[in-house]
Design an enzyme around this catalytic site. Structure first.
Site, mmCIF file in Angstrom:
data_model
loop_
_atom_site.group_PDB
_atom_site.id
_atom_site.type_symbol
_atom_site.label_atom_id
_atom_site.label_comp_id
_atom_site.label_asym_id
_atom_site.label_seq_id
_atom_site.Cartn_x
_atom_site.Cartn_y
_atom_site.Cartn_z
ATOM 1 N N SER A 23 -15.506 -78.050 -30.741
ATOM 2 C CA SER A 23 -15.757 -78.732 -32.024
ATOM 3 C C SER A 23 -14.885 -79.970 -32.165
ATOM 4 O O SER A 23 -15.343 -81.038 -32.579
ATOM 5 C CB SER A 23 -15.413 -77.806 -33.191
ATOM 6 O OG SER A 23 -16.404 -76.876 -33.392
ATOM 7 N N ARG A 27 -15.841 -84.336 -32.151
ATOM 8 C CA ARG A 27 -15.356 -85.240 -33.210
ATOM 9 C C ARG A 27 -14.443 -86.321 -32.634
ATOM 10 O O ARG A 27 -14.413 -87.449 -33.129
ATOM 11 C CB ARG A 27 -14.623 -84.424 -34.280
ATOM 12 C CG ARG A 27 -15.627 -83.628 -35.146
ATOM 13 C CD ARG A 27 -15.056 -82.320 -35.599
ATOM 14 N NE ARG A 27 -15.878 -81.632 -36.565
ATOM 15 C CZ ARG A 27 -16.812 -80.710 -36.255
ATOM 16 N NH1 ARG A 27 -17.042 -80.403 -34.999
ATOM 17 N NH2 ARG A 27 -17.512 -80.114 -37.211
ATOM 18 N N SER A 180 -21.837 -74.794 -43.801
ATOM 19 C CA SER A 180 -22.018 -75.364 -42.464
ATOM 20 C C SER A 180 -21.093 -76.559 -42.260
ATOM 21 O O SER A 180 -21.185 -77.565 -42.977
ATOM 22 C CB SER A 180 -23.473 -75.803 -42.269
ATOM 23 O OG SER A 180 -23.551 -76.693 -41.174
ATOM 24 N N ASP A 331 -18.785 -68.230 -34.829
ATOM 25 C CA ASP A 331 -19.154 -68.196 -33.405
ATOM 26 C C ASP A 331 -18.566 -66.979 -32.687
ATOM 27 O O ASP A 331 -18.934 -66.696 -31.552
ATOM 28 C CB ASP A 331 -18.687 -69.479 -32.710
ATOM 29 C CG ASP A 331 -19.463 -70.689 -33.211
ATOM 30 O OD1 ASP A 331 -20.577 -70.509 -33.729
ATOM 31 O OD2 ASP A 331 -18.951 -71.814 -33.090
ATOM 32 N N LYS A 358 -28.757 -69.607 -34.669
ATOM 33 C CA LYS A 358 -27.848 -70.178 -33.677
ATOM 34 C C LYS A 358 -28.634 -70.435 -32.380
ATOM 35 O O LYS A 358 -29.852 -70.456 -32.403
ATOM 36 C CB LYS A 358 -26.658 -69.238 -33.463
ATOM 37 C CG LYS A 358 -25.755 -69.143 -34.686
ATOM 38 C CD LYS A 358 -25.074 -70.471 -34.955
ATOM 39 C CE LYS A 358 -24.266 -70.464 -36.237
ATOM 40 N NZ LYS A 358 -23.796 -71.812 -36.595
HETATM 41 C C1 S3P Z 1 -19.718 -76.211 -35.517
HETATM 42 C C2 S3P Z 1 -20.049 -75.544 -36.676
HETATM 43 C C3 S3P Z 1 -20.733 -74.246 -36.689
HETATM 44 C C4 S3P Z 1 -20.614 -73.540 -35.350
HETATM 45 C C5 S3P Z 1 -20.938 -74.470 -34.203
HETATM 46 C C6 S3P Z 1 -19.978 -75.637 -34.174
HETATM 47 C C7 S3P Z 1 -19.065 -77.523 -35.597
HETATM 48 O O1 S3P Z 1 -22.105 -74.445 -36.967
HETATM 49 O O2 S3P Z 1 -21.465 -72.418 -35.330
HETATM 50 O O3 S3P Z 1 -20.848 -73.777 -32.983
HETATM 51 O O4 S3P Z 1 -18.522 -77.998 -34.585
HETATM 52 O O5 S3P Z 1 -19.079 -78.110 -36.687
HETATM 53 P P1 S3P Z 1 -22.678 -74.538 -38.474
HETATM 54 O O6 S3P Z 1 -22.191 -75.789 -39.060
HETATM 55 O O7 S3P Z 1 -24.165 -74.538 -38.302
HETATM 56 O O8 S3P Z 1 -22.178 -73.304 -39.163
#
Ligand code: S3P
Length: 452
Positions: A23, A27, A180, A331, A358
């Site tokens: 994640s 970014r 989310s 996750d 997912k």
């Molecule tokens: C993520 C947010 C989550 C997660 C994904 C990565 C992110 O998803 O499940 O693997 O990097 O912002 P959601 O925003 O759909 O909950």
């Protein structure tokens, strides 16, 4: 397709350092690309999803180079030559984002601010994932978006491919209907291009890597309780260097395995310990897991907390995972279900309906696989969501399992197979490359099998 035979393991011991958090890595590329100047990103995870983000920004005119240092392909440093907030160029053909939902949803936020048309195309599994959650707020900011529209019963939904024409955005105040981080991040990134304040209100807090990284890049962002306010139309300043701490989602497979195997002790070094991501550690501790943070560190180039973790064999008991804890371990739910199958009494996972959308339907993939191994799993309605109830059993039984093409289901079932009795065969584990190409080799390095 690559199948895998898993034999029960005796022990797990040793030390590992994991590649950077997926994640945070997405970014770091995005903000480096839209700030001015050079940013060197260290401990970048060269997994499929993150590479799609790199390729997408290359296609949008950003130079990104990779340098492989002493630890060879494991720890690449990536250099991004950012061109500023308005530096992305219109690509000549559609941008392919593979099956990376984070790449797609976050890039939509950035492209919302640019006055040209881009078509974003995806791999097969992402074609099935909902986009309305992100198209609705962006459209209300003034963006034109065309997606593949489908009516399912009374519900309308948007799916990829998505074509976006941005520019000339207006400020909005958006109360998030789903928890989310991807949606929140898309709106905040679009907010960088707005003259004025964009506000996002979260009912349940989700991972805050975007907010932290926006601060690192000197964006005008404020947080007051559950409201995030971003003031746009201001260039970002590159921090020059970013260090990405180890991925706690990748670590979770090792943490659970060390907990459920009878003789285990492992040390996980330089792990990201952002509280919005460490729900798995909190819940496992509540279940009786012996997990200790042995040292903590805060690097200026990361503004993400990190530390070392020691995990030992434990005997687990059931617990209740509440709806408002879910985003902090979203996750990790599949691997937590494996832990629950080895705990005394019931574990209840409340409000986990998001698992249906997912990489695969993870309620189905995990309940089908765990039931095949002998676990007692029930899926029940939970208001407008769903809950999963797992009753622990003494030993899972090895058998033939399916990964459903989902990396986290595959890795969870490898862990289940190692803790089971008898052999397990998983149909396809090539999907693991999506997030953790080194998973099997790092696991092998820690495993000790019984003598034959
Ligand atoms: C993520 C947010 C989550 C997660 C994904 C990565 C992110 O998803 O499940 O693997 O990097 O912002 P959601 O925003 O759909 O909950």
């Amino acid at each position: 397709m690559k199948s895998l035979r898993v034999e029960p393991a005796l022990r797990l011991e040793g030390e590992i350092t994991l590649l950077g958090d997926k994640s945070i890595a997405h970014r770091s590329i995005i903000l480096s690309a839209i700030s001015k100047g050079k940013t060197v990103i260290r401990n970048f995870p060269a997994n499929k999803d993150c590479i799609y983000t790199v390729k997408a920004f290359r296609k949008l005119g950003i130079r990104i180079t990779q340098k492989f240092k002493t630890q060879a392909a494991r720890c690449p440093a990536i250099t991004v030559f950012g061109k500023g907030l308005y530096g992305l160029k219109k690509p000549k053909s559609p941008v392919f984002v593979g099956d990376s939902a984070t790449t797609l949803r976050l890039i939509l936020g950035v492209l919302a601010g640019r006055a040209f048309r881009v078509k974003l195309i995806t791999g097969r599994s992402l074609l099935q994932r909902p986009m309305r959650r992100v198209t609705i707020p962006l459209i209300s900011m003034g963006v034109e978006i065309k997606a593949r529209h489908k009516n399912q019963g009374l519900k309308a939904e948007d799916y990829p491919p998505v074509t976006i024409s941005g520019g000339n955005l207006k400020p909005i105040t958006y109360r998030m209907p789903v928890a989310s981080a991807q949606v929140k991040s898309a709106i905040l990134l679009a907010g960088l291009y707005v003259k004025g304040n964009t506000k996002v209100i979260e009912q349940i807090k989700t991972r805050d890597h975007t907010e932290r990284m926006l601060k690192l890049f000197k964006a005008d962002i404020k947080l007051v309780e559950n409201t995030i306010v971003i003031k746009g139309n201001k260039e970002l300043a590159s921090p020059k260097r970013i260090y990405i701490p180890g991925d706690v989602s990748s670590a979770s497979f090792f943490i659970v395995l060390a907990t459920i195997l009878p003789k285990a002790k492992i040390l996980i070094k330089n792990l990201g310990l952002n509280p919005s991501r460490t729900g798995i550690i909190k819940v496992l501790k509540r279940m009786g897991a012996k997990i200790r943070v042995s040292s903590t560190e805060h690097r200026a180039s990361s503004i993400e907390p990190m530390g070392d973790l020691i995990v030992r064999s434990s005997s687990l008991k059931g617990t209740v995972i509440r709806k408002n804890e879910v985003p902090s371990l979203i996750d990790e739910l599949p691997i937590l279900m494996v832990a629950a199958s080895q705990a005394k009494a019931k574990t209840i996972f409340e409000g986990v309906g998001e698992l249906r959308v997912k990489e695969t339907d993870r309620i189905r993939s995990m309940s089908e696989n765990l039931k095949k191994m002998g676990a007692i799993v029930k899926v029940l309605k939970d208001g407008n969501s769903e809950k999963v109830v797992i009753e622990g059993v003494k030993k899972l039984k090895g058998c033939r399992l399916q990964s459903f093409g989902d990396h986290r289901t595959a890795m969870s079932m490898v862990v289940a197979g190692l803790a089971a009795e008898g052999k397990t065969l998983i149909d396809d584990v090539s999907c693991i490359n999506k997030s953790f190409p080194d998973f099997l080799s790092q696991l092998e390095a820690l495993m000790i099998y019984p003598p034959r």
